[in-house]
Design an enzyme around this catalytic site. Structure first.
Site, PDB file in Angstrom:
ATOM      1  N   GLU A 153       0.647  -1.711   0.171  1.00  0.00           N
ATOM      2  CA  GLU A 153      -0.141  -0.223   0.421  1.00  0.00           C
ATOM      3  C   GLU A 153       0.672   1.331   0.039  1.00  0.00           C
ATOM      4  OE1 GLU A 153      -3.913  -1.488   2.132  1.00  0.00           O
ATOM      5  OE2 GLU A 153      -2.229  -1.417   3.276  1.00  0.00           O
TER       6      GLU A 153
ATOM      7  N   GLU B  86      -3.618  -9.469   2.980  1.00  0.00           N
ATOM      8  CA  GLU B  86      -4.590  -9.658   4.380  1.00  0.00           C
ATOM      9  C   GLU B  86      -5.178 -10.677   4.759  1.00  0.00           C
ATOM     10  OE1 GLU B  86      -2.998  -5.816   3.451  1.00  0.00           O
ATOM     11  OE2 GLU B  86      -3.373  -7.046   2.368  1.00  0.00           O
TER      12      GLU B  86
END
Length: 327
Positions: A157, A179
């Site tokens: 990210e 994730e």
């Protein structure tokens, strides 16, 4: 004001040539994304915005073969031990917005980081993260990620917050949002950026599967702009940065702001909803067992089982994260 490259940073070493700053991140052995790194990146990006001598920043790993593996599980794990019951995103979203408003007050952020418990410190981390990536996207400075190692989860990210991404051709490179393998969702911009980059179908497939991608797969999807020979990676990023740093800052800033902030739902609002859902996922009861299993595998493999693509985590058999009761 001190020169940007003279800042006292804990995890980043910087050097400037012409209008390009190269920042190398080092948190050995695995270069997990830590609170100290986010604090340093916040400081660096704020200074770059004030420094007219800087037109571009190249971010790369300062540990051999490592870039930004993913968020440090030990720091996140501390927050899961707090006596907070599982809460839905609909409850956490307004609480997060109130917290964010409070952290904007002078001195509150630093005080929270200095004396707050695990949960307040995690919220302060989220606040700095949000502030930093939004600043990078609003800036007249071009940010380039030179990906020289695993870049997954929160590390990915941060790479997505950069304007361009170049990946090494080294075989150990792994890229993407992992994730879901740990019962979480992207919490630092992934759900907001990936559909814009990949399209809805590919973004959903990638985030639900959670499997880290090779550099070639990431390039084919459009997550990275180019694959470069490992020994040439940083030089390639620096040369590109030098070229783009010569563009008019007003034009660079306008292009970036129009690209990042004018399509669909306001990006800030999307980040708020994303973080609320991330916090909700982290409060689920299965998270304690997930972190325990992660710690066991980390010690056994001497590497992250998530970013390295361990089969049990990819297959979802390592930990039961469904919440289903045993028969």
């Amino acid at each position: 004001m001190a020169e940007t490259t003279e800042l006292e940073l804990e995890t980043l070493t910087t050097e400037q040539h012409g209008r390009v700053v190269t920042a190398r991140y080092a948190s050995p052995p695995l270069n997990f994304v830590t609170t100290a790194f986010i604090r340093d990146l916040d400081t660096l990006t704020a200074a770059a915005d004030r420094d007219d001598s800087i037109g571009a920043v190249v971010l790369t790993g300062g540990v051999d073969g490592r870039f930004l593996t993913h968020a440090d599980p030990t720091e996140l794990g501390d927050a899961t031990t707090a006596p907070i019951p599982p809460l839905p995103p609909a409850v956490l979203h307004p609480l997060w917005r109130l917290t964010r408003a409070a952290l904007r007050a002078p001195g509150v952020l630093r005080a929270t980081e200095a004396v707050g418990g695990p949960v307040p410190q995690a919220l302060a981390w989220g606040y700095r993260w949000r502030r930093t990536i939004l600043r990078m996207n609003r800036s007249s400075t071009v940010y380039i990620a030179a990906i020289n190692g695993p870049t997954t989860g929160g590390g990915h990210e941060i790479a997505l917050a950069c304007d361009l991404r170049f990946a090494s051709d080294a075989p150990h490179i792994r890229i993407g949002q992992i994730e879901s393998l740990a019962g979480l969702i992207p919490g630092g911009g992934g759900t907001q950026r990936l559909p814009k980059i990949l399209g809805t179908a590919k973004a959903l497939e990638h985030m639900l599967e959670g499997s880290p991608l090779t550099a070639e797969q990431a390039f084919e999807l459009g997550l990275v702009n180019a694959i470069v020979a490992d020994e040439d990676l940083v030089a390639h990023a620096q040369n590109t940065a030098a070229r783009l740093a010569r563009r008019a800052p007003t034009a660079v800033q306008a292009i970036k702001r129009l690209t990042y902030f004018t399509a669909g739902r306001p990006f800030e609002a999307g980040l708020d909803r994303e973080l609320a859902a991330f916090l909700a996922a982290g409060l689920q009861p299965a998270m304690k067992e997930t972190l325990r299993a992660f710690g066991t595998d980390l010690a056994k493999l001497n590497d992250s089982p998530l970013s390295s693509g361990d089969k049990a985590w990819i297959d979802g058999t390592r930990v039961d994260q469904t919440g289903a009761a045993e028969g």
